[in-house]
Design an enzyme around this catalytic site. Structure first.
Site, PDB file in Angstrom:
ATOM      1  N   HIS A  27      60.991  23.093 -29.216  1.00 19.83           N
ATOM      2  CA  HIS A  27      62.459  22.313 -29.441  1.00 19.83           C
ATOM      3  C   HIS A  27      62.735  20.778 -29.091  1.00 19.83           C
ATOM      4  O   HIS A  27      63.838  20.373 -28.928  1.00 19.83           O
ATOM      5  CB  HIS A  27      63.266  23.182 -28.443  1.00 19.83           C
ATOM      6  CG  HIS A  27      63.668  24.364 -28.679  1.00 19.83           C
ATOM      7  ND1 HIS A  27      64.634  24.963 -29.364  1.00 19.83           N
ATOM      8  CD2 HIS A  27      63.104  25.471 -28.156  1.00 19.83           C
ATOM      9  CE1 HIS A  27      64.876  26.479 -29.440  1.00 19.83           C
ATOM     10  NE2 HIS A  27      63.702  26.712 -28.672  1.00 19.83           N
ATOM     11  N   LYS A  77      78.143  17.270 -26.141  1.00 25.55           N
ATOM     12  CA  LYS A  77      76.878  17.500 -26.067  1.00 25.55           C
ATOM     13  C   LYS A  77      76.079  16.854 -24.784  1.00 25.55           C
ATOM     14  O   LYS A  77      76.856  15.972 -24.189  1.00 25.55           O
ATOM     15  CB  LYS A  77      75.831  16.902 -27.224  1.00 25.55           C
ATOM     16  CG  LYS A  77      76.293  15.401 -27.512  1.00 25.55           C
ATOM     17  CD  LYS A  77      75.576  14.916 -28.879  1.00 25.55           C
ATOM     18  CE  LYS A  77      76.149  15.384 -30.087  1.00 25.55           C
ATOM     19  NZ  LYS A  77      75.176  16.199 -30.977  1.00 25.55           N
ATOM     20  N   ARG A  78      74.926  17.073 -24.451  1.00 27.89           N
ATOM     21  CA  ARG A  78      74.488  16.685 -23.155  1.00 27.89           C
ATOM     22  C   ARG A  78      74.506  15.234 -23.197  1.00 27.89           C
ATOM     23  O   ARG A  78      74.317  14.518 -24.362  1.00 27.89           O
ATOM     24  CB  ARG A  78      73.171  16.797 -22.857  1.00 27.89           C
ATOM     25  CG  ARG A  78      73.034  18.518 -22.214  1.00 27.89           C
ATOM     26  CD  ARG A  78      73.680  18.367 -20.990  1.00 27.89           C
ATOM     27  NE  ARG A  78      72.914  17.996 -19.798  1.00 27.89           N
ATOM     28  CZ  ARG A  78      72.304  18.501 -18.822  1.00 27.89           C
ATOM     29  NH1 ARG A  78      72.404  19.885 -19.012  1.00 27.89           N
ATOM     30  NH2 ARG A  78      71.512  18.005 -18.003  1.00 27.89           N
ATOM     31  N   LYS A 122      70.932  10.628 -27.731  1.00 26.36           N
ATOM     32  CA  LYS A 122      72.469  11.200 -28.434  1.00 26.36           C
ATOM     33  C   LYS A 122      73.130  10.111 -28.575  1.00 26.36           C
ATOM     34  O   LYS A 122      74.219  10.335 -29.665  1.00 26.36           O
ATOM     35  CB  LYS A 122      72.845  12.360 -27.525  1.00 26.36           C
ATOM     36  CG  LYS A 122      71.940  13.545 -27.627  1.00 26.36           C
ATOM     37  CD  LYS A 122      72.572  14.433 -26.928  1.00 26.36           C
ATOM     38  CE  LYS A 122      71.659  15.688 -26.709  1.00 26.36           C
ATOM     39  NZ  LYS A 122      71.282  16.850 -27.707  1.00 26.36           N
ATOM     40  N   THR A 127      73.031  22.061 -32.897  1.00 25.91           N
ATOM     41  CA  THR A 127      73.688  23.222 -33.393  1.00 25.91           C
ATOM     42  C   THR A 127      75.124  23.216 -33.084  1.00 25.91           C
ATOM     43  O   THR A 127      75.941  23.452 -34.041  1.00 25.91           O
ATOM     44  CB  THR A 127      73.223  24.482 -32.383  1.00 25.91           C
ATOM     45  OG1 THR A 127      73.283  23.992 -31.066  1.00 25.91           O
ATOM     46  CG2 THR A 127      71.817  25.096 -33.116  1.00 25.91           C
ATOM     47  N   LYS A 147      78.335  24.049 -35.804  1.00 25.87           N
ATOM     48  CA  LYS A 147      79.945  24.594 -35.546  1.00 25.87           C
ATOM     49  C   LYS A 147      80.796  23.869 -35.922  1.00 25.87           C
ATOM     50  O   LYS A 147      81.919  24.322 -36.628  1.00 25.87           O
ATOM     51  CB  LYS A 147      79.695  24.705 -33.904  1.00 25.87           C
ATOM     52  CG  LYS A 147      78.755  25.494 -33.433  1.00 25.87           C
ATOM     53  CD  LYS A 147      78.548  25.447 -31.785  1.00 25.87           C
ATOM     54  CE  LYS A 147      77.198  26.340 -31.475  1.00 25.87           C
ATOM     55  NZ  LYS A 147      76.688  25.953 -30.113  1.00 25.87           N
TER      56      LYS A 147
HETATM   57  C1  26Q Z   1      61.718  21.440 -18.462  1.00 24.14           C
HETATM   58  C2  26Q Z   1      61.151  21.338 -17.493  1.00 24.14           C
HETATM   59  C3  26Q Z   1      61.572  21.285 -16.198  1.00 24.14           C
HETATM   60  C4  26Q Z   1      63.085  21.479 -16.053  1.00 24.14           C
HETATM   61  C5  26Q Z   1      63.774  21.573 -17.304  1.00 24.14           C
HETATM   62  C6  26Q Z   1      63.138  21.572 -18.468  1.00 24.14           C
HETATM   63  C7  26Q Z   1      63.825  21.487 -19.561  1.00 24.14           C
HETATM   64  C8  26Q Z   1      65.296  22.324 -19.805  1.00 24.14           C
HETATM   65  C9  26Q Z   1      65.683  22.270 -20.966  1.00 24.14           C
HETATM   66  C10 26Q Z   1      63.590  20.994 -20.819  1.00 24.14           C
HETATM   67  C11 26Q Z   1      64.381  21.224 -22.221  1.00 24.14           C
HETATM   68  C12 26Q Z   1      65.592  21.881 -21.940  1.00 24.14           C
HETATM   69  C13 26Q Z   1      66.417  22.124 -22.898  1.00 24.14           C
HETATM   70  C14 26Q Z   1      66.393  21.638 -24.230  1.00 24.14           C
HETATM   71  C15 26Q Z   1      67.111  21.793 -25.311  1.00 24.14           C
HETATM   72  O1  26Q Z   1      68.392  22.106 -25.292  1.00 24.14           O
HETATM   73  N1  26Q Z   1      66.856  21.415 -26.591  1.00 24.14           N
HETATM   74  C16 26Q Z   1      67.601  21.454 -27.796  1.00 24.14           C
HETATM   75  O2  26Q Z   1      67.561  22.672 -28.347  1.00 24.14           O
HETATM   76  C17 26Q Z   1      68.470  22.841 -29.361  1.00 24.14           C
HETATM   77  C18 26Q Z   1      67.897  24.232 -30.024  1.00 24.14           C
HETATM   78  O3  26Q Z   1      66.913  24.154 -30.828  1.00 24.14           O
HETATM   79  C19 26Q Z   1      68.272  21.773 -30.312  1.00 24.14           C
HETATM   80  O4  26Q Z   1      69.379  22.070 -31.505  1.00 24.14           O
HETATM   81  C20 26Q Z   1      68.385  20.533 -29.951  1.00 24.14           C
HETATM   82  O5  26Q Z   1      68.128  19.520 -30.999  1.00 24.14           O
HETATM   83  C21 26Q Z   1      67.328  20.353 -28.784  1.00 24.14           C
HETATM   84  O6  26Q Z   1      67.652  18.978 -28.012  1.00 24.14           O
END
Ligand code: 26Q
Length: 822
Positions: free
Chosen positions: A378, A559-560, A565, A667, A671
């Protein structure tokens, strides 16, 4: 520690003769009277409340139990059929499931919405009041977690036997508040009030080992863990649309065991160390890490990831064996999907269980493992890629480190020498992306562009050594939650126009194209947008005391908060807009409401600075009598799934403005378009495919492409140069620097200004002028309501491919080799 097994309590033929979960007459659509009877029953006998004095909470719990009862028939029947027909199951392992609320969704999917509304009407209770009382299950950060939730719902709708496996965090994603414009985090506590969807399974628990060392016994390695933590299962039924099938979301809770106290250390006088296992067990299930897109190498996070993975893989093997399966046939019955690298220890864990517990030789164990596993990537952001220091791995998972080393050398044995600097283990770390890649038979990116970059930039060596392993599955969203539930006026208009059926066959929306030239339809379409704005405005007023106009263009970025972004680009442009209106208030401006929503990781200073600037700008602009009716900035705190469900239907303009090459897919972009918003966006992630689908004329494109971004970053002083070339941008930055938005604290936003002038990694400045030009095209288009409506309708009509049902079908074909049971 026991598995649920053993023979049935009653003879099997007796069980068979009972219609699963309910009396036959209850399977027919109930009348409102019957629903009321169920509801009153649960109110008294489950909730223990007096109907005369019951609170909203009491009624909501009673209704949830009423609905949950209806979920049991399809749920139990699905499990029974899967077992009896020896069907292959998909197991979706994810550290995040951003479920949101379940009451309305489950009611709708069971086909009970109308009758429930009517039943409650008879009691003077609005359904929405009860639905809105439910706390969001916020067990995720953002896109990745919400994707997992959409996919679970689609797997149930398609009748694909599946489990979602995750962690039952006591505290989900923190609650966001604002104080003087600054983000304040407080703990989230969704479990404080009873969770009516939960089925605790005390008899299903698995010990998860941690720490210790590996010994050689009779020539075989034996892991002597220092302690075990117990993983206890908590199940939630996820009902598919139509109520024909339901799958399970199984969340693991970490439990203390008596064995957790390290008696040897205690006796040796090391009291603090003796309590360490217990402390770790207590922390394991405590809280979701709130960092998205940043890996921090914390031991607790590694332990959480292993806890999820080990419990789930043990559960999967136990079920396979319990059903009489031979482990050699595992790939015929089991697919395991890793949602990013967070559960990437699944490879070594499955190999370990096959070899150490079930006596397999290493090579067949590795072969079975890769045939079972799939990995979805991702992110390309270097800071998000998980890598664990060897020392930490050796300490926490010593046996797994051995297996990883073996996988690394086996890769060389199988595929020959690798170029310098390749391999799972390099610069003192285990690289989890490489590990996930090597342990899987399929690796996928989440949009066409992203998959191309995953192949070219992230795993070029691995890809060339295993051709065909990487595939693309562009993300999707469930049209049930994101249209049928979130936007009931539009959903009703769609059904009225093209009939029902689009809920499970989203391509049918194409039928709307035939009506795009019908003025009556366009007008009706415009009315649904207005209804959504009324609903949003009412909520903003009630929940946040903010009043917003209805006759305005709603321009939304939710979004975050992250530099890539580029919320900052949006804010800078908002300031430019304000300056222009002030210079010439009567120039016929299109009124705009600019909405921001999103959380920053608590330790991400720059993102927090962006939030503060947005709030500061809102405070100043909203207070300006000259511009107030033409420009308003709204930033409601604590953006979550439920807030998205309110904002998206009301949106005219969807901001998808990431630096090209950095957003894997997005995503939210889907929406919005599904709800008739037009997109202003870069050629990034799934924007590329959305634009292809809806047509270039119906999408406001701007900005550098991914290739141009890569090149432009090498141009010295690109930020400064872009600023010097844009009077508009200079005026904006000047206004911030003068302290207009931070009276009495002139230099508050100095760090952001410094970043823009002196580094601008995310190319905010270089894209500013083109973004401004695209915004001008937005104004022009909005000035012609008929034309805008036309384009918005075409967006809705052409969003068929972004259904999560399409995505899940592709996973079934390309990755899981699994079939629907329906
Ligand atoms: C990793 C290590 C330690 C702590 C946290 C994490 C961590 C947690 C969440 C790393 C990444 C995430 C989340 C990533 C994320 O949400 N990515 C998004 O995924 C979506 C679904 O595929 C995409 O549409 C987005 O583009 C992408 O940013």
């Amino acid at each position: 520690m026991t598995q649920r097994s053993g023979g049935p309590v009653v003879p099997a033929d007796t069980v068979e003769s009972v219609p699963v979960g309910s009396e036959p007459q209850q399977l027919a659509a109930p009348t409102p009277q019957v629903v009321r009877a169920w509801l009153l029953h649960h109110l008294q006998f489950t909730v223990g409340a007096d109907p005369q004095r019951a609170s909203t909470l009491d009624w909501r719990l009673a209704l949830s139990h009423t609905i949950r009862d209806r979920a049991l028939a399809p749920w139990l029947e699905a499990q029974r059929r899967t077992r009896e027909e020896s069907r292959k199951r998909v197991h979706y392992l994810s550290m995040e499931f951003l479920i949101g609320r379940l009451l309305e969704d489950t009611t709708m999917n069971l086909g009970l919405r109308d009758v429930v509304v009517e039943a409650l009407d008879g009691l003077g209770l609005p359904f929405t009041d009860l639905a809105d009382d439910e706390p969001d299950a916020a067990l995720g950060n953002g896109g990745l977690g919400r994707l997992a939730a959409c996919y679970l719902e689609s797997m149930s709708t398609l009748g694909l036997p599946a489990y979602g496996y995750g962690l039952r965090y006591e505290h989900g994603l923190f609650k966001q508040g604002f104080e003087d414009g600054r983000q304040i985090e407080t703990p989230e506590d969704w479990l404080v009030v009873d969770n009516p969807w939960n089925f605790t399974r005390p008899e299903t628990a698995h010990p998860v080992a941690l720490h210790g060392h590996v010994e050689e016994v009779d020539g075989r390695p034996v892991w002597r863990p220092r302690f075990h933590v117990l993983a206890a299962a908590h199940d939630t039924p996820i009902v598919g649309f139509g109520g024909r099938w339901a799958n399970t979301l199984r969340l693991w809770a970490a439990h203390n065991t008596a064995a957790l106290f390290d008696l040897d250390r205690f006796n040796a006088g090391d009291f603090v160390a003796a309590a360490e296992p217990e402390a770790l067990a207590r922390s394991l299930g405590r809280v979701l890490y709130p960092n998205d897109e940043t890996h921090r190498g914390k031991e607790l996070r590694l332990a959480q990831e292993y806890f999820l993975t080990s419990a789930s893989v043990q559960d999967i093997l136990a079920r396979h064996l319990d059903e009489g399966g031979d482990l050699r046939s595992l790939p015929d019955r089991v697919a395991i999907q890793m949602n990013d690298t967070h559960p990437a220890i699944a490879g070594p864990e499955l190999i370990r269980l096959l070899v150490d517990t079930h006596g397999f030789d290493p090579d067949p164990a590795v072969d079975l493992t890769t045939r079972v596993l799939g990995y979805t990537n991702h992110t390309l952001l270097p800071e998000a890629l998980e890598r664990w220091p060897l020392d930490l791995m050796r300490k926490v998972l010593p046996r797994h480190l051995q297996i990883i080393e073996r996988l690394d050398t086996r890769d060389i044995e199988l595929r020959g020498p690798r170029p310098e600097g390749a391999g799972l283990i390099r610069d003192g770390h285990v690289h989890m992306g490489d590990l996930a890649f090597l342990s899987s038979h399929r690796v996928n990116g989440v949009s066409a562009l992203h998959t191309e970059l995953v192949t070219k930039d992230l795993f070029p060596v691995l890809d060339s050594r295993t051709p065909g392993r990487v595939v693309n599955v562009t993300n999707g969203i469930t049209p049930r939650r994101w249209l049928a539930l979130a936007n009931q006026p539009l959903a009703a208009l769609v059904t009225e126009t093209i009939g029902s059926g689009w809920e499970t066959d989203l391509e049918r929306l194409r039928g709307l194209e035939d009506h795009v030239d019908d003025p009556g339809f366009r007008e009706a379409f415009g009315r649904t947008k207005r209804q959504a704005k009324v609903r949003l405005a009412d909520w903003l007023q009630d929940a946040h005391g903010i009043s917003t106009p209805l006759d305005a263009l709603y321009d939304v970025q939710i979004k975050r908060i992250h530099e890539y972004k580029r919320q900052l680009l949006n804010i800078l442009w908002t300031i430019a807009r304000w300056q222009r209106i002030r210079r010439d208030p009567d120039a016929g401006w299109v009124p705009r409401v600019k909405v921001f929503g999103g959380k920053a990781a608590p330790s991400y200073t720059v993102a927090k600075g962006i939030i503060r600037l947005a709030n500061d700008v809102a405070a100043r602009i909203n207070d300006d009598p000259v511009t107030r009716d033409l420009l308003q900035v709204v930033f409601p705190p604590n953006y979550n799934v439920s807030m998205a469900e309110r904002l998206i239907p009301a949106t005219d303009l969807s901001e998808q403005i990431s630096t090209a090459g950095m957003e894997a897919s997005g995503t939210g972009n889907m929406k919005f378009a599904l709800n008739g918003a037009l997109t202003i966006g870069t050629l990034d992630g799934a924007n590329v495919e959305i634009r292809e689908q809806v047509g270039a004329d119906n999408f406001f494109l701007f900005g550098l492409t991914a290739d141009e971004v890569a090149h432009h970053r090498t141009v010295p002083d690109h930020g400064r140069t872009a600023i010097q070339a844009s009077q508009t941008l200079q005026d904006v930055l000047q206004e911030i620097a003068e302290g207009t938005f931070s009276p009495g604290d002139q230099h508050r936003h100095g760090q952001l200004l410094d970043l823009l002038w002196n580094s601008d990694w995310f190319l905010v400045c270089s894209d500013f002028e083109d973004y401004d030009a695209a915004q001008t095209r937005v104004d022009e288009a909005y000035g012609d309501p008929d034309e805008w409506q036309r384009r918005a309708i075409l967006n809705v009509a052409r969003m068929g491919m972004f259904s999560s049902d399409r995505a899940i079908r592709q996973y079934m074909d390309l990755v899981w080799d699994a079939e629907s049971a329906l």
